[in-house]
Design a protein around this motif. Structure first.
Motif, PDB file in Angstrom:
ATOM      1  N   CYS A  24       0.840  -1.206   0.000  1.00  9.38           N
ATOM      2  CA  CYS A  24       0.000   0.000   0.000  1.00  9.38           C
ATOM      3  C   CYS A  24       0.873   1.253   0.000  1.00  9.38           C
ATOM      4  O   CYS A  24       1.913   1.298   0.660  1.00  9.38           O
ATOM      5  CB  CYS A  24      -0.893   0.028   1.237  1.00  9.38           C
ATOM      6  SG  CYS A  24      -2.215  -1.180   1.208  1.00  9.38           S
ATOM      7  N   SER A  25       0.418   2.253  -0.702  1.00  9.38           N
ATOM      8  CA  SER A  25       1.126   3.535  -0.724  1.00  9.38           C
ATOM      9  C   SER A  25       0.957   4.239   0.619  1.00  9.38           C
ATOM     10  O   SER A  25       0.052   3.921   1.402  1.00  9.38           O
ATOM     11  CB  SER A  25       0.558   4.425  -1.833  1.00  9.38           C
ATOM     12  OG  SER A  25      -0.762   4.833  -1.495  1.00  9.38           O
ATOM     13  N   ASP A  45      -0.119   7.193   1.024  1.00  6.69           N
ATOM     14  CA  ASP A  45      -1.436   7.847   1.009  1.00  6.69           C
ATOM     15  C   ASP A  45      -2.544   6.867   1.355  1.00  6.69           C
ATOM     16  O   ASP A  45      -3.465   7.202   2.112  1.00  6.69           O
ATOM     17  CB  ASP A  45      -1.719   8.472  -0.364  1.00  6.69           C
ATOM     18  CG  ASP A  45      -0.919   9.737  -0.608  1.00  6.69           C
ATOM     19  OD1 ASP A  45      -0.396  10.327   0.369  1.00  6.69           O
ATOM     20  OD2 ASP A  45      -0.804  10.131  -1.780  1.00  6.69           O
TER      21      ASP A  45
END
Length: 187
Positions: A129-130, A132
């Motif tokens: 996951c990023s 953000d």
């Protein structure tokens, strides 16, 4: 509960808070009534944390982490075990042998769950996951905890969409009961 940061930081802060509640419980003598208040606070924190994870963390794990379905299923099963113990703890008083036995069983179950999340699941999530996405997930988890139930409901649904639909109503009823009884208020 509601510490800020990304989902990993938020949930890790919850873990430290729960560990502190266990330490406070263990520091008091067996029949001290303050142990009941701490057990209620512990229950409230664990239930809110679990509901938020079930609503947002585990669906994300299922979607993005290799083997995510199995991981999420295992974590949800552990939540179910903890919730059943919390339900049993509701009927116990400090000084009752069952109270101490349940606290010890809970501490061991929660410690294993926390270790698995922090050492295995969170690093896997961070890899896929990023930053953000992790921040957004943290915001969703914080919001979910605000409306989550505060009492154990072991037979309630623990996967979307049913848990997202029913948890806010159960949470509202639980918070009303807590307000009327003074449950969870720090002395």
């Amino acid at each position: 509960m509601g510490h800020g940061g990304n989902v990993i930081e938020e949930l890790t802060a919850d873990h430290r808070e729960v560990e502190e509640l266990f330490a406070q419980l263990e520091a008091l003598p067996g029949a001290d009534e303050r142990r009941r208040e701490l057990a209620d606070r512990l229950t409230m924190e664990l239930v809110r944390h679990s509901v938020a994870e079930e609503q947002y963390l585990y669906p994300t794990v299922r979607r993005y982490v290799d083997g995510g379905d199995d991981l999420a299923d295992q974590e949800i099963a552990e939540h179910g075990e903890v919730e059943r113990m919390l339900k049993e703890l509701e009927d116990c008083r400090p000084g009752d042998g069952r109270f101490d036995t349940l606290i010890l069983r809970l501490k061991n179950a929660v410690a294993g769950h926390v270790s698995d999340e922090e050492n295995r699941l969170f690093p896997m999530l961070a890899d896929v996951c990023s930053a953000d996405a992790l921040r957004e997930l943290g915001d969703k988890v914080r919001a979910a905890k605000q409306h989550a139930p505060t009492r154990p409901h072991p037979s309630a649904p623990d996967t979307p969409p049913a848990n997202r639909l029913l948890a806010p109503g159960a949470g509202l009823v639980d918070r009303l009961r807590d307000m009327l009884t003074g449950r969870g208020k720090q002395g």
